[in-house]
Motif scaffolding. Structure first.
Motif, short mmCIF file in Angstrom:
data_model
loop_
_atom_site.label_atom_id
_atom_site.label_comp_id
_atom_site.label_asym_id
_atom_site.label_seq_id
_atom_site.Cartn_x
_atom_site.Cartn_y
_atom_site.Cartn_z
N VAL A 79 0.81 -1.22 0.00
CA VAL A 79 0.00 0.00 0.00
C VAL A 79 0.84 1.26 0.00
O VAL A 79 0.29 2.37 -0.13
CB VAL A 79 -0.99 0.03 1.19
CG1 VAL A 79 -1.94 -1.16 1.12
CG2 VAL A 79 -0.25 0.08 2.52
N THR A 80 2.15 1.14 0.13
CA THR A 80 3.02 2.31 0.06
C THR A 80 3.60 2.52 -1.34
O THR A 80 4.36 3.45 -1.55
CB THR A 80 4.18 2.20 1.06
OG1 THR A 80 5.08 1.15 0.65
CG2 THR A 80 3.69 1.90 2.47
N THR A 104 -1.58 5.65 7.24
CA THR A 104 -2.35 6.84 6.86
C THR A 104 -2.36 7.03 5.35
O THR A 104 -3.40 6.94 4.70
CB THR A 104 -1.78 8.09 7.56
OG1 THR A 104 -1.73 7.85 8.97
CG2 THR A 104 -2.65 9.30 7.29
N PHE A 105 -1.20 7.26 4.78
CA PHE A 105 -1.16 7.54 3.35
C PHE A 105 -1.49 6.31 2.51
O PHE A 105 -2.08 6.44 1.43
CB PHE A 105 0.21 8.11 2.97
CG PHE A 105 0.56 9.36 3.73
CD1 PHE A 105 -0.35 10.41 3.83
CD2 PHE A 105 1.77 9.50 4.38
CE1 PHE A 105 -0.05 11.56 4.54
CE2 PHE A 105 2.08 10.64 5.11
CZ PHE A 105 1.17 11.68 5.19
N GLY A 106 -1.16 5.12 3.01
CA GLY A 106 -1.53 3.90 2.29
C GLY A 106 -3.03 3.73 2.22
O GLY A 106 -3.59 3.34 1.18
N VAL A 107 -3.72 4.03 3.32
CA VAL A 107 -5.18 3.97 3.35
C VAL A 107 -5.77 4.99 2.37
O VAL A 107 -6.68 4.68 1.58
CB VAL A 107 -5.70 4.23 4.78
CG1 VAL A 107 -7.22 4.42 4.78
CG2 VAL A 107 -5.31 3.08 5.70
N MET A 108 -5.25 6.21 2.41
CA MET A 108 -5.76 7.24 1.51
C MET A 108 -5.55 6.89 0.05
O MET A 108 -6.43 7.10 -0.81
CB MET A 108 -5.09 8.57 1.84
CG MET A 108 -5.48 9.14 3.20
SD MET A 108 -4.57 10.67 3.56
CE MET A 108 -5.40 11.20 5.07
N ALA A 109 -4.39 6.32 -0.25
CA ALA A 109 -4.10 5.95 -1.63
C ALA A 109 -5.03 4.84 -2.11
O ALA A 109 -5.50 4.86 -3.27
CB ALA A 109 -2.64 5.52 -1.75
N MET A 110 -5.30 3.87 -1.24
CA MET A 110 -6.23 2.80 -1.62
C MET A 110 -7.63 3.37 -1.87
O MET A 110 -8.32 2.96 -2.81
CB MET A 110 -6.28 1.74 -0.53
CG MET A 110 -5.08 0.82 -0.47
SD MET A 110 -4.83 -0.14 -2.00
CE MET A 110 -6.39 -1.05 -2.12
N CYS A 111 -8.05 4.30 -1.04
CA CYS A 111 -9.37 4.92 -1.25
C CYS A 111 -9.43 5.64 -2.59
O CYS A 111 -10.41 5.50 -3.33
CB CYS A 111 -9.67 5.88 -0.10
SG CYS A 111 -10.01 5.07 1.49
N GLN A 112 -8.39 6.41 -2.91
CA GLN A 112 -8.39 7.12 -4.19
C GLN A 112 -8.45 6.15 -5.37
O GLN A 112 -9.05 6.47 -6.40
CB GLN A 112 -7.15 7.99 -4.30
CG GLN A 112 -7.26 9.31 -3.54
CD GLN A 112 -6.21 10.32 -3.97
OE1 GLN A 112 -5.13 9.96 -4.45
NE2 GLN A 112 -6.51 11.60 -3.77
N PHE A 167 3.34 6.30 9.14
CA PHE A 167 2.33 7.09 8.45
C PHE A 167 2.18 6.65 6.99
O PHE A 167 1.07 6.68 6.44
CB PHE A 167 2.67 8.57 8.52
CG PHE A 167 2.07 9.27 9.70
CD1 PHE A 167 0.91 10.02 9.57
CD2 PHE A 167 2.64 9.15 10.96
CE1 PHE A 167 0.34 10.66 10.67
CE2 PHE A 167 2.08 9.78 12.07
CZ PHE A 167 0.93 10.53 11.93
N GLU A 168 3.26 6.23 6.34
CA GLU A 168 3.17 5.81 4.95
C GLU A 168 2.21 4.63 4.79
O GLU A 168 1.46 4.56 3.82
CB GLU A 168 4.55 5.43 4.41
CG GLU A 168 5.44 6.61 4.08
CD GLU A 168 4.92 7.44 2.92
OE1 GLU A 168 4.11 6.95 2.12
OE2 GLU A 168 5.32 8.62 2.81
N THR A 169 2.24 3.70 5.76
CA THR A 169 1.34 2.55 5.69
C THR A 169 -0.03 2.86 6.28
O THR A 169 -1.06 2.67 5.64
CB THR A 169 1.95 1.35 6.43
OG1 THR A 169 3.16 0.96 5.78
CG2 THR A 169 0.99 0.17 6.45
N SER A 186 2.44 2.02 -7.89
CA SER A 186 2.34 1.08 -9.01
C SER A 186 1.76 -0.25 -8.55
O SER A 186 1.00 -0.89 -9.28
CB SER A 186 3.71 0.88 -9.66
OG SER A 186 4.64 0.32 -8.75
N SER A 187 2.09 -0.67 -7.34
CA SER A 187 1.53 -1.90 -6.79
C SER A 187 0.04 -1.75 -6.56
O SER A 187 -0.75 -2.67 -6.85
CB SER A 187 2.24 -2.24 -5.48
OG SER A 187 1.69 -3.41 -4.88
N ILE A 188 -0.38 -0.60 -6.06
CA ILE A 188 -1.80 -0.34 -5.85
C ILE A 188 -2.55 -0.38 -7.18
O ILE A 188 -3.59 -1.04 -7.30
CB ILE A 188 -2.01 1.02 -5.15
CG1 ILE A 188 -1.52 0.96 -3.71
CG2 ILE A 188 -3.49 1.42 -5.19
CD1 ILE A 188 -1.53 2.30 -3.01
#
Length: 247
Positions: free
Chosen positions: A53-54, A100-108, A96-98, A57-59
């Motif tokens: 999730v960080t 917080t920001f990982g969660v936000m990126a998955m949502c986007q 935070f990368e996993t 490209s993997s997401i």
């Protein structure tokens, strides 16, 4: 048949949640950094995908391969234990990368498809530390508190499109290997000046009394995913329920 995508499915809450939804007839996309089906039941309705999730490209690759998703469960998380004074900012940023920001990126990545279909549920797994912050876990608590506010705001934004955003707040569960993914022993982050303060806290961690079971969290995720109401928060485990009532 509905499809659920779960991050962090290799162990703990994510693994048990994948099992729970499979047993209830859902199509499950279980994601993890290194896919391993060894602990999940064989099923034609199970797909394992690599996902970090960080890594954007993997997401993108995982979401494209998963196809339409009815429920996203952002469960992947890491922790770091220690006095904040002694915690390098590199470790704080990693958390935070996993978390917080990982969660936000998955949502986007998931929201556009849900919005086009005008349906879907996003379940973000946080922690009872957001209800009663734990000492020696300030970076972890802050990363989860950020998701509490984020999810509340997201629920308002997405409601008009038929998408529900929910929070599952697990209590203390020692089987989740809280800080193992950061590979930073807590003893490395406890300066001598904090020894007397930290000793009873670590003793409490070792003998916590009633704790949250993995099945408690899986059941809370199930309720969050299937509840048609506008409810936002779902504490998981007796300790988290008690804290939520007291908050």
């Amino acid at each position: 048949m509905k499809t659920i995508l779960i991050t962090g499915s290799s162990s703990g809450y994510g693994l048990e949640t994948a099992r729970h939804f499979l047993s209830n007839g859902w199509s499950v996309v279980a994601t993890m950094r290194r896919p391993d089906a060894g602990l999940l039941p064989r099923s034609e309705h199970l797909r394992l995908l690599a996902l970090d999730v960080t890594d954007p490209s993997s997401i993108a690759a995982a979401v494209a391969e998963a196809g339409p998703v009815d429920v996203l469960v952002n469960n992947a998380g890491i922790g770091v234990v220690g006095a904040f004074e002694a915690t390098p900012m590199a470790h704080v940023r990693k958390v935070f990368e996993t978390n917080t920001f990982g969660v936000m990126a998955m949502c986007q990545a998931i929201i556009p498809g849900m919005r086009q279909r005008r349906s879907g549920v996003i379940v973000n797994v946080t922690s009872s530390a957001t209800l009663a912050p734990m000492p020696l876990a300030s970076a972890y608590t802050a990363s989860k508190q950020a998701i509490q506010g984020f999810t509340g705001s997201l629920a308002h934004e997405l409601g008009a499109f038929g998408i529900r955003a929910r929070l599952v707040e697990p209590g203390y569960g020692p089987t989740t290997r809280f800080a193992s993914n950061t590979e930073v022993p807590a003893t490395d982050l406890i300066p001598a000046a904090y020894s007397d303060f930290a000793a009873p806290i670590f003793a409490g961690y070792a003998n916590p009394g009633p704790t949250t079971r993995e099945s408690d969290v899986a059941e809370a995720v199930w309720l969050a995913a299937t509840d048609p109401s506008d409810r936002l928060r779902y504490p998981a485990g007796a300790d988290a329920v008690a804290l939520a009532k007291a908050a």
